[in-house]
Design a protein around this motif. Structure first.
Motif, PDB file in Angstrom:
ATOM      1  N   GLY A 149       0.739  -0.746   0.151  1.00 45.00           N
ATOM      2  CA  GLY A 149       0.134  -0.256   0.251  1.00 45.00           C
ATOM      3  C   GLY A 149       0.335   1.673  -0.120  1.00 45.00           C
ATOM      4  O   GLY A 149       0.628   2.567  -0.019  1.00 45.00           O
ATOM      5  N   MET A 150       1.924   1.126   0.264  1.00 44.86           N
ATOM      6  CA  MET A 150       2.779   2.370   0.807  1.00 44.86           C
ATOM      7  C   MET A 150       3.867   2.232  -1.341  1.00 44.86           C
ATOM      8  O   MET A 150       4.852   2.131  -1.136  1.00 44.86           O
ATOM      9  N   GLU A 151       2.692   3.093  -2.191  1.00 47.54           N
ATOM     10  CA  GLU A 151       3.075   3.198  -3.058  1.00 47.54           C
ATOM     11  C   GLU A 151       4.062   4.231  -3.790  1.00 47.54           C
ATOM     12  O   GLU A 151       3.558   5.016  -3.250  1.00 47.54           O
ATOM     13  N   THR A 152       5.114   3.587  -4.348  1.00 43.74           N
ATOM     14  CA  THR A 152       6.290   4.709  -4.521  1.00 43.74           C
ATOM     15  C   THR A 152       7.025   4.225  -6.588  1.00 43.74           C
ATOM     16  O   THR A 152       7.968   4.852  -6.429  1.00 43.74           O
ATOM     17  N   LYS A 153       6.286   3.346  -6.621  1.00 45.67           N
ATOM     18  CA  LYS A 153       7.147   2.624  -7.885  1.00 45.67           C
ATOM     19  C   LYS A 153       7.289   3.425  -9.592  1.00 45.67           C
ATOM     20  O   LYS A 153       8.194   3.687  -9.689  1.00 45.67           O
ATOM     21  N   ASN A 154       6.046   4.485  -9.050  1.00 45.22           N
ATOM     22  CA  ASN A 154       5.903   5.333 -10.548  1.00 45.22           C
ATOM     23  C   ASN A 154       4.799   6.217  -9.965  1.00 45.22           C
ATOM     24  O   ASN A 154       3.641   6.507 -10.173  1.00 45.22           O
ATOM     25  N   GLN A 155       5.137   7.764  -9.540  1.00 49.27           N
ATOM     26  CA  GLN A 155       3.941   8.629  -9.565  1.00 49.27           C
ATOM     27  C   GLN A 155       4.199   9.675 -10.182  1.00 49.27           C
ATOM     28  O   GLN A 155       4.912  11.233  -9.574  1.00 49.27           O
ATOM     29  N   GLY A 156       4.380   9.973 -11.090  1.00 50.34           N
ATOM     30  CA  GLY A 156       4.614  11.115 -12.093  1.00 50.34           C
ATOM     31  C   GLY A 156       5.781  10.830 -11.863  1.00 50.34           C
ATOM     32  O   GLY A 156       6.997  10.224 -12.523  1.00 50.34           O
ATOM     33  N   SER A 157       6.996  12.273 -11.331  1.00 53.79           N
ATOM     34  CA  SER A 157       8.368  12.370 -11.641  1.00 53.79           C
ATOM     35  C   SER A 157       8.911  11.415 -10.046  1.00 53.79           C
ATOM     36  O   SER A 157      10.020  12.172 -10.408  1.00 53.79           O
ATOM     37  N   TYR A 158       8.522  11.102  -9.532  1.00 52.52           N
ATOM     38  CA  TYR A 158       8.760  10.495  -8.279  1.00 52.52           C
ATOM     39  C   TYR A 158       9.287   8.511  -8.267  1.00 52.52           C
ATOM     40  O   TYR A 158       9.104   8.211  -8.743  1.00 52.52           O
ATOM     41  N   GLN A 159      10.251   8.627  -8.241  1.00 44.11           N
ATOM     42  CA  GLN A 159      10.958   7.246  -8.652  1.00 44.11           C
ATOM     43  C   GLN A 159      11.364   6.434  -7.096  1.00 44.11           C
ATOM     44  O   GLN A 159      12.072   7.076  -6.253  1.00 44.11           O
ATOM     45  N   GLY A 160      11.013   5.735  -6.934  1.00 46.92           N
ATOM     46  CA  GLY A 160      10.515   4.963  -5.478  1.00 46.92           C
ATOM     47  C   GLY A 160      12.134   4.127  -5.365  1.00 46.92           C
ATOM     48  O   GLY A 160      12.655   3.748  -6.356  1.00 46.92           O
ATOM     49  N   GLY A 161      12.662   3.414  -4.232  1.00 43.40           N
ATOM     50  CA  GLY A 161      13.481   3.153  -4.191  1.00 43.40           C
ATOM     51  C   GLY A 161      14.200   1.706  -3.282  1.00 43.40           C
ATOM     52  O   GLY A 161      13.016   1.597  -2.836  1.00 43.40           O
ATOM     53  N   THR A 162      14.930   2.233  -2.385  1.00 42.99           N
ATOM     54  CA  THR A 162      14.853   0.769  -1.156  1.00 42.99           C
ATOM     55  C   THR A 162      14.083   1.490  -0.331  1.00 42.99           C
ATOM     56  O   THR A 162      13.539   1.995   0.997  1.00 42.99           O
ATOM     57  N   THR A 163      13.723  -0.397   0.500  1.00 43.22           N
ATOM     58  CA  THR A 163      12.690   0.731   1.292  1.00 43.22           C
ATOM     59  C   THR A 163      12.788  -0.704   2.356  1.00 43.22           C
ATOM     60  O   THR A 163      13.858  -1.663   2.216  1.00 43.22           O
TER      61      THR A 163
END
Length: 455
Positions: A403-417
């Motif tokens: 549920g902590m979606e950070t994969k692809n939110q516009g210009s935000y790219q998620g990294g290590t959790t």
């Protein structure tokens, strides 16, 4: 070009014979008086007179050269077929005599493609350069429209006195020469938006991936993707976790001008799979601007390891203070290009303790902490750092955070959790045994605190 002339060779052979005679004489002397030593001293001047000097000896091994400085000594050009470029080369006479310069290109063996000498013109065509004098030469490179794409290497010799044969090998910086590398290229029409596929997968499950390709040109371009072997595994590395038959590739025959196409990858992981798989897909793009290695998509799949027994260790408690246990796990950016499916690989741990009296103690769960890294990117579709060797830089999806979606939110790219789970238990002086059984993680580390934990 001769390595040794006859005179020098005779001198060296004669010197070796004299040394051999002296060695035999010394060996025959045995334990007798060392009166033979003066004989050696008398022979030495004779050997030195007959052998070549150090300067002439070096001259026999290294070809004669003129003291010429060339600036620049190296040049790299990128030119499209049908275009031309020119640059200036400055030559300075560092010798004490006038040097005749007659510049010309010399074809070298270490090159992808062989250049045609007619493509290069140098002006002026000759020059008598006095001691201390400088001269500028203009080099023009004309690439014909039908030239093959790729790399070309050529040596520009500003003087005629250059070594014969392989001048680009042992004499790559020979005085009076410069190295010219040319890259003949055209702008690619295909943009590969999915440069790799890297994922942590579970045995017995299916996964789907999308490789996106965009045609920015004005013509349709054909593709024909196929799986290829990874070179490291073809060189005797450990056995792959599964065969190529576990991967199915579906793709259109062409990518229409101005449109985006998808190459679909379906992976069916065998239920008995362990270890990892490394390979690649050759997209076989019919685009002259895309070189063969640029059309390769790296595939890396690691099977989620499932341990058969818990991790165990011991620690010593010096006080009766409460015991606080923190367990930390990192989830790297796997599954960046995975599509569909409900993935949940949140790390969890089954923890138990054995106190100094031998009694089993179940720690009380306190809380879970999440921390993550986010990169701000210009393009909505994440792009990698090609030089990185491990996937810690890659995007992170909900497969790790639920549920902590950070994969692809516009210009935000998620990294290590990072996950940190905290447990507590009543303390006692003595030796404790710790048992941790992990799930849904490749790694973890732990910290045991004896006494009051920091807030």
């Amino acid at each position: 070009m001769r390595i040794l002339d006859i005179k020098a060779l005779k001198g060296i052979v004669y010197g070796l014979l004299v040394i051999a005679v002296l060695s035999v004489a010394c060996a025959g002397a045995g334990d007798e008086d060392t009166a033979a030593i003066p004989v050696k001293e008398e022979v030495q001047p004779k050997v030195a007179a007959d052998t070549v000097s150090s300067s002439s000896y070096a001259g026999d091994y290294f070809p004669k050269f003129e003291k010429i400085k060339v600036d620049p000594a190296y040049k790299h050009l990128e030119i499209k077929p049908g275009d031309s470029k020119n640059f200036i080369v400055t030559v300075e006479n560092k010798d004490n005599k006038t040097i005749e310069l007659k510049p010309k290109p010399i074809i070298t063996p270490y090159t992808e493609n062989f250049i045609n000498e007619s493509w290069i013109s140098i002006s002026p065509s000759e020059k008598a350069l006095k001691p201390g004098e400088k001269q500028e030469f203009q080099v023009t490179v004309d690439i014909p429209k039908d030239a093959d794409l790729g790399s070309y290497a050529v040596l520009l010799a500003l003087t005629e006195k250059v070594p014969e044969g392989d001048v680009a090998g042992p004499y790559s910086n020979f005085p009076g020469t410069m190295q010219l590398n040319i890259q003949v290229w055209v702008k690619p029409s295909i943009q590969i938006l999915t440069p790799y596929v890297n994922d942590l997968v579970e045995a017995g499950k299916n996964y789907t991936y999308e490789i996106k390709l965009r045609n920015t040109g004005s013509k349709d371009i054909t593709i024909s993707p196929e799986l290829t072997k990874d070179m490291f595994y073809s060189m005797g590395m450990p056995e792959q976790a599964f065969g190529d038959d576990a991967i199915r590739v579906e793709a259109p025959d062409k990518i229409k001008a101005g449109q985006t196409a998808i190459v679909k990858l379906t992976l069916a992981v065998p239920s008995t799979a362990k270890g990892s798989y490394s390979g690649s897909i050759d997209l076989n793009i019919d685009d002259p601007g895309v070189r063969e290695y640029e059309g390769m998509i790296s595939l890396n799949f690691r099977i989620l390891p499932v341990p058969e027994k818990p991790y165990e260790n011991t620690f010593e408690a010096g006080t009766d203070g409460p015991i606080t246990l923190e367990i930390r796990a990192n989830q790297y950016g796997y599954g960046l290009y995975t599509t569909g499916g409900n993935r949940n690989l949140t790390p969890s741990f089954n923890v138990s303790l054995i106190d100094p009296s031998g009694n089993k103690v179940t720690p009380t769960f306190v809380d879970t902490k999440y921390s993550g890294s986010v990169t701000i990117v210009d393009d909505a579709y994440p792009q990698p750092f090609y030089f990185a060797s491990y996937p810690f830089f890659r995007g992170e999806g909900d497969m790790a955070t639920g549920g902590m979606e950070t994969k692809n939110q516009g210009s935000y790219q998620g990294g290590t959790t990072t996950f940190v789970k905290t447990y507590t238990a009543p303390g006692a002086v003595g030796k404790w045994k710790l048992s941790i059984f992990p799930e849904n993680t490749e790694n973890f580390d732990y910290t045991v605190t004896i006494g009051a934990a920091e807030k």
